[in-house]
Design a protein around this motif. Structure first.
Motif, mmCIF file in Angstrom:
data_model
loop_
_atom_site.group_PDB
_atom_site.id
_atom_site.type_symbol
_atom_site.label_atom_id
_atom_site.label_comp_id
_atom_site.label_asym_id
_atom_site.label_seq_id
_atom_site.Cartn_x
_atom_site.Cartn_y
_atom_site.Cartn_z
ATOM 1 N N MET A 332 0.829 -1.201 0.000
ATOM 2 C CA MET A 332 0.000 0.000 0.000
ATOM 3 C C MET A 332 0.868 1.258 0.000
ATOM 4 S SD MET A 332 -1.126 2.601 2.238
ATOM 5 C CE MET A 332 -1.016 1.909 3.884
ATOM 6 N N CYS A 333 1.922 1.274 0.833
ATOM 7 C CA CYS A 333 2.814 2.439 0.891
ATOM 8 C C CYS A 333 3.494 2.672 -0.449
ATOM 9 C CB CYS A 333 3.860 2.244 1.987
ATOM 10 S SG CYS A 333 3.192 2.298 3.664
ATOM 11 N N ARG A 334 3.977 1.602 -1.060
ATOM 12 C CA ARG A 334 4.648 1.755 -2.355
ATOM 13 C C ARG A 334 3.654 2.153 -3.443
ATOM 14 N NH1 ARG A 334 6.700 -1.882 -6.796
ATOM 15 N NH2 ARG A 334 8.572 -0.850 -7.570
ATOM 16 N N PHE A 335 2.438 1.615 -3.362
ATOM 17 C CA PHE A 335 1.407 1.931 -4.346
ATOM 18 C C PHE A 335 1.133 3.432 -4.374
ATOM 19 C CE2 PHE A 335 -3.117 2.678 -5.250
ATOM 20 C CZ PHE A 335 -3.228 2.106 -6.509
ATOM 21 N N PHE A 336 0.928 4.038 -3.205
ATOM 22 C CA PHE A 336 0.608 5.461 -3.164
ATOM 23 C C PHE A 336 1.850 6.343 -3.299
ATOM 24 C CE2 PHE A 336 -3.313 3.920 -0.998
ATOM 25 C CZ PHE A 336 -4.223 4.465 -1.894
ATOM 26 N N THR A 337 3.030 5.793 -3.016
ATOM 27 C CA THR A 337 4.249 6.585 -3.151
ATOM 28 C C THR A 337 4.608 6.821 -4.607
ATOM 29 O OG1 THR A 337 5.163 5.825 -1.042
ATOM 30 C CG2 THR A 337 6.729 6.651 -2.661
ATOM 31 N N ILE A 338 4.634 5.773 -5.404
ATOM 32 C CA ILE A 338 5.177 5.906 -6.760
ATOM 33 C C ILE A 338 4.322 5.267 -7.842
ATOM 34 C CG2 ILE A 338 6.584 3.812 -6.537
ATOM 35 C CD1 ILE A 338 8.746 5.211 -8.182
ATOM 36 N N MET A 339 3.516 4.246 -7.491
ATOM 37 C CA MET A 339 2.850 3.477 -8.532
ATOM 38 C C MET A 339 1.553 4.113 -9.033
ATOM 39 S SD MET A 339 5.147 1.237 -8.712
ATOM 40 C CE MET A 339 4.553 -0.063 -9.772
ATOM 41 N N LEU A 340 0.722 4.614 -8.121
ATOM 42 C CA LEU A 340 -0.593 5.128 -8.509
ATOM 43 C C LEU A 340 -0.531 6.184 -9.607
ATOM 44 C CD1 LEU A 340 -3.655 5.438 -8.211
ATOM 45 C CD2 LEU A 340 -3.230 7.005 -6.303
ATOM 46 N N PRO A 341 0.315 7.228 -9.492
ATOM 47 C CA PRO A 341 0.317 8.255 -10.549
ATOM 48 C C PRO A 341 0.707 7.722 -11.921
ATOM 49 C CG PRO A 341 1.420 9.050 -8.572
ATOM 50 C CD PRO A 341 1.218 7.587 -8.388
ATOM 51 N N ASN A 342 1.303 6.534 -11.968
ATOM 52 C CA ASN A 342 1.728 5.964 -13.242
ATOM 53 C C ASN A 342 0.758 4.914 -13.778
ATOM 54 O OD1 ASN A 342 4.602 7.112 -13.722
ATOM 55 N ND2 ASN A 342 4.623 6.491 -11.580
ATOM 56 N N HIS A 343 -0.398 4.784 -13.145
ATOM 57 C CA HIS A 343 -1.425 3.906 -13.698
ATOM 58 C C HIS A 343 -2.126 4.643 -14.837
ATOM 59 C CE1 HIS A 343 -5.107 1.530 -14.069
ATOM 60 N NE2 HIS A 343 -4.482 0.565 -13.398
ATOM 61 N N PRO A 344 -2.396 3.977 -15.955
ATOM 62 C CA PRO A 344 -2.982 4.670 -17.116
ATOM 63 C C PRO A 344 -4.350 5.276 -16.849
ATOM 64 C CG PRO A 344 -2.952 2.289 -17.446
ATOM 65 C CD PRO A 344 -2.112 2.558 -16.247
ATOM 66 N N GLU A 466 12.506 -0.413 6.384
ATOM 67 C CA GLU A 466 12.351 0.450 7.554
ATOM 68 C C GLU A 466 10.902 0.848 7.829
ATOM 69 O OE1 GLU A 466 14.906 0.820 9.277
ATOM 70 O OE2 GLU A 466 16.590 0.480 7.911
ATOM 71 N N ARG A 467 9.985 0.465 6.920
ATOM 72 C CA ARG A 467 8.581 0.843 6.981
ATOM 73 C C ARG A 467 8.396 2.344 6.753
ATOM 74 N NH1 ARG A 467 3.817 2.532 10.532
ATOM 75 N NH2 ARG A 467 4.552 4.311 9.345
ATOM 76 N N TRP A 468 9.144 2.897 5.776
ATOM 77 C CA TRP A 468 8.902 4.279 5.394
ATOM 78 C C TRP A 468 7.506 4.383 4.791
ATOM 79 C CZ3 TRP A 468 14.064 5.258 2.301
ATOM 80 C CH2 TRP A 468 15.125 5.298 3.214
ATOM 81 N N GLY A 469 6.736 5.346 5.227
ATOM 82 C CA GLY A 469 5.404 5.551 4.681
ATOM 83 C C GLY A 469 5.407 6.557 3.549
ATOM 84 N N ASP A 470 4.342 6.530 2.757
ATOM 85 C CA ASP A 470 4.249 7.500 1.668
ATOM 86 C C ASP A 470 4.101 8.922 2.205
ATOM 87 O OD1 ASP A 470 0.975 8.065 1.411
ATOM 88 O OD2 ASP A 470 1.496 6.110 2.198
ATOM 89 N N ALA A 471 3.592 9.073 3.449
ATOM 90 C CA ALA A 471 3.377 10.413 4.012
ATOM 91 C C ALA A 471 4.685 11.189 4.187
ATOM 92 C CB ALA A 471 2.618 10.311 5.331
ATOM 93 N N PRO A 472 5.678 10.690 4.934
ATOM 94 C CA PRO A 472 6.926 11.464 5.058
ATOM 95 C C PRO A 472 7.692 11.564 3.749
ATOM 96 C CG PRO A 472 7.167 9.306 6.101
ATOM 97 C CD PRO A 472 5.716 9.459 5.761
ATOM 98 N N ILE A 473 7.599 10.540 2.898
ATOM 99 C CA ILE A 473 8.302 10.582 1.609
ATOM 100 C C ILE A 473 7.772 11.726 0.752
ATOM 101 C CG2 ILE A 473 8.684 9.334 -0.554
ATOM 102 C CD1 ILE A 473 8.586 6.734 1.110
ATOM 103 N N HIS A 474 6.446 11.831 0.655
ATOM 104 C CA HIS A 474 5.843 12.904 -0.137
ATOM 105 C C HIS A 474 6.025 14.264 0.527
ATOM 106 C CE1 HIS A 474 2.890 10.276 -2.696
ATOM 107 N NE2 HIS A 474 4.154 10.098 -3.003
ATOM 108 N N THR A 475 5.909 14.311 1.846
ATOM 109 C CA THR A 475 6.015 15.599 2.544
ATOM 110 C C THR A 475 7.373 16.246 2.316
ATOM 111 O OG1 THR A 475 4.469 14.842 4.253
ATOM 112 C CG2 THR A 475 5.854 16.735 4.786
ATOM 113 N N LEU A 476 8.438 15.468 2.403
ATOM 114 C CA LEU A 476 9.781 16.023 2.230
ATOM 115 C C LEU A 476 9.946 16.664 0.856
ATOM 116 C CD1 LEU A 476 12.020 13.284 3.910
ATOM 117 C CD2 LEU A 476 11.781 15.663 4.632
#
Length: 550
Positions: A332-344, A466-476
């Motif tokens: 789920m974290c990876r999906f919202f971090t990088i994958m979702l915007p690249n879905h057609p 490390e269980r990095w979430g999409d929230a801190p990744i996107h926020t930075l």
């Protein structure tokens, strides 16, 4: 009288002696002070002269340490399939000239060219040939920059020329190709090209078209997904009348009850302008009865689509997986971090609104369409709550972020300094609560630096390790690259996620409790009300930093 005269002379003599003693004492003090001053200045001058001498000697030594150095490297150059074509050069005078077409082989070890004083090498392959007009003609065919610490051993085969090999005539007969290099001994900063970091790995995640049933491998580049001209969706209820924005969920069959509640709230608060809803799932929502039931919850005015996806447990993950969480959470974290915007699917829309099954928006009446607000005000990103990540779930993330900034010659932005760094210079862990997020589709898909950051995080493997979430990744990255007036906080309706909630700005006390009461179903749980939508309250550096819409 004589005695009095003698006494007077004695008193005068005593006074004179005292006066002379004071004068002598004063002169002595002045002399001592001058001696001290002279000694201090002399010593300072001596020290300064000695320092200059030492620096001059060191500078000379540094110069001599590399002046007589002989740089060498082993090089083997080969040429395959050389062809000379006589054709029109449309980029210049539109006359017919010789065009050299060839493939190059290069095998070289340039490690000996590096020393402490070499920051990078600029190497290039040059073709030399003779024409009647010029005794020496040189054309650069290929070049590369190698920085200190990078791999300087090149073994390249059948590489195409990087630049066109044109002659201004028809004299490409005998050609000599040589490798040339230049040292760069002082380098302020050369940023990495963000596009060089985007690697299309033909990801082993897959997605399926709901109409054709065809499966495709996921890509995370900015290219069109498998050359889809237009992604087709099997819409329930009704087809969209506007493609301004789409609301997306990622859920499972186990979360159907909470999903029904979330969709019912959407249907109520967006009743003035229903927006398309798309639910991503791993195949457990393919049941027709389930899909029709969810469509009924939304109402026949809201388009509803389902997109089946398939996660994988192989190549993109590290060998070490955080044990306290299930694989689905990391996916789920990876999906919202990088994958979702690249879905057609998202190529059909300008904006998207991410919600979770346990995300409930609430209020006393229908709300203004947030998509229209973002479009009118040219907003790139919108959120509703802020939180703080646990320190042990962000291990190494800020260090990786600083490494990213250094590679791209970026300094910390004012927003990062004010919201992501504490008074003591530590990472604040402040983050957007991204289980509710509205964003421009192109933000995470087409912005070259943002894509480079997301790919860097993905390659690092910290999401799984490390269980990095999409929230801190996107926020930075958002606080670094997006200007303050292009990010807003929506405060004109209430929001709840699992056990945390906030009411609309100005809604307090009994009225707030009345609005949120339908969602406080489990008496055994403790629910947390954040009056200003910030945790921990206004101590969060992100709280009230961005403009708020109330």
């Amino acid at each position: 009288s004589e005695i009095e005269g003698v006494q007077a002379q004695l008193r005068y003599a005593q006074l004179r002696v005292q006066s002379l003693e004071q004068e002598i004492k004063s002169v002595k003090q002045e002399l001592e002070q001058k001696i001290i001053m002279h000694s201090f200045l002399s010593r300072l001058n001596t020290l300064f002269a000695f320092t200059l001498t030492v620096l001059a000697v060191l500078t000379t030594g540094v110069f001599l340490s590399t002046y007589f150095e002989k740089y060498y490297g082993t090089v083997s150059i080969g040429v395959n399939k050389p062809v000379v074509k006589h054709m029109t050069d449309f980029s210049a005078n539109r006359k017919k000239n010789d065009l050299g077409v060839l493939q190059l082989n290069l095998d070289t070890n340039l490690d000996p060219l590096f020393d402490w004083n070499v920051k990078q090498l600029f190497i290039y392959l040059i073709a030399e040939y003779v024409t009647p007009a010029n005794s020496l003609n040189q054309v650069v065919l290929w070049d590369k920059i190698i920085r200190r610490g990078e791999n300087a051993r090149l073994n390249l085969h059948d590489i195409a020329t990087k630049y066109y090999f044109w002659d201004d005539g028809d004299y490409l007969n005998t050609i000599i190709i040589q490798l040339t290099f230049e040292h760069v001994k002082y380098l302020k900063c050369v940023p990495i090209n963000p596009d060089d970091e985007i690697i299309d790995r033909q990801n082993d995640w897959k997605y399926q078209n709901s109409i054709t049933g065809t499966w495709y491998r996921w890509k995370t580049t900015d290219e069109k997904q498998n050359d889809h001209i237009e992604w087709r969706v099997n819409w329930l209820n009704v087809a969209p009348t506007s493609y301004l924005g789409v609301i997306v969920y990622l859920t499972t069959r186990d979360e159907l009850n909470s999903l029904h509640t979330s969709l019912a709230q959407l249907s109520h608060l967006l009743s003035n302008n229903p927006r398309p809803v798309v639910i991503f799932h791993e195949g457990d929502l393919n049941d027709t009865y389930i899909q029709k039931s969810l469509a009924k919850t939304l109402g026949d005015r809201t388009p509803l689509g389902f997109e089946c996806i398939q996660f994988s447990n192989s190549s993109h993950q590290t060998r070490f997986i955080h044990r306290r969480w299930s694989h689905k959470y990391f996916h789920m974290c990876r999906f919202f971090t990088i994958m979702l915007p690249n879905h057609p699917l998202l190529t059909l829309f300008s904006l998207y609104w991410r919600l979770d099954s346990h995300s409930y928006i609430f209020g006393s009446k229908p709300i203004e369409d947030p998509f229209e607000i973002m479009q009118e005000r040219q907003i790139q990103y919108a959120f509703i709550m802020v939180n703080e990540e646990a320190d042990h779930y962000a291990t190494g993330l800020f260090e990786l972020f600083n490494e990213f900034l250094n590679e791209h010659c970026l300094k910390l932005s004012p927003s990062v300094r004010q919201t992501q760094i504490t008074w003591f210079g530590r990472y604040s862990l402040a983050m957007f609560f991204t289980n509710f997020a509205l964003a421009n589709v192109s933000l995470f898909r087409d912005h070259s630096l943002i894509r480079a950051w997301l790919h860097m995080v993905d390659r690092n493997g910290g999401i799984y390790r490390e269980r990095w979430g999409d929230a801190p990744i996107h926020t930075l990255i958002l606080t670094q690259l997006i200007s303050r007036n292009h990010i807003v906080r929506l405060r004109y309706f209430g929001y709840m996620h699992r056990q945390e909630y906030t009411c609309a700005s100005g809604v307090q006390g009994d009225l707030c409790k009345k609005q949120v009461q339908p969602f406080l179903k489990n008496a055994a749980l403790r629910y947390y009300h954040y009056q200003d939508g910030c945790f921990p309250s206004n101590q969060n550096l992100l709280c009230h930093y961005y403009p708020e819409i109330t």
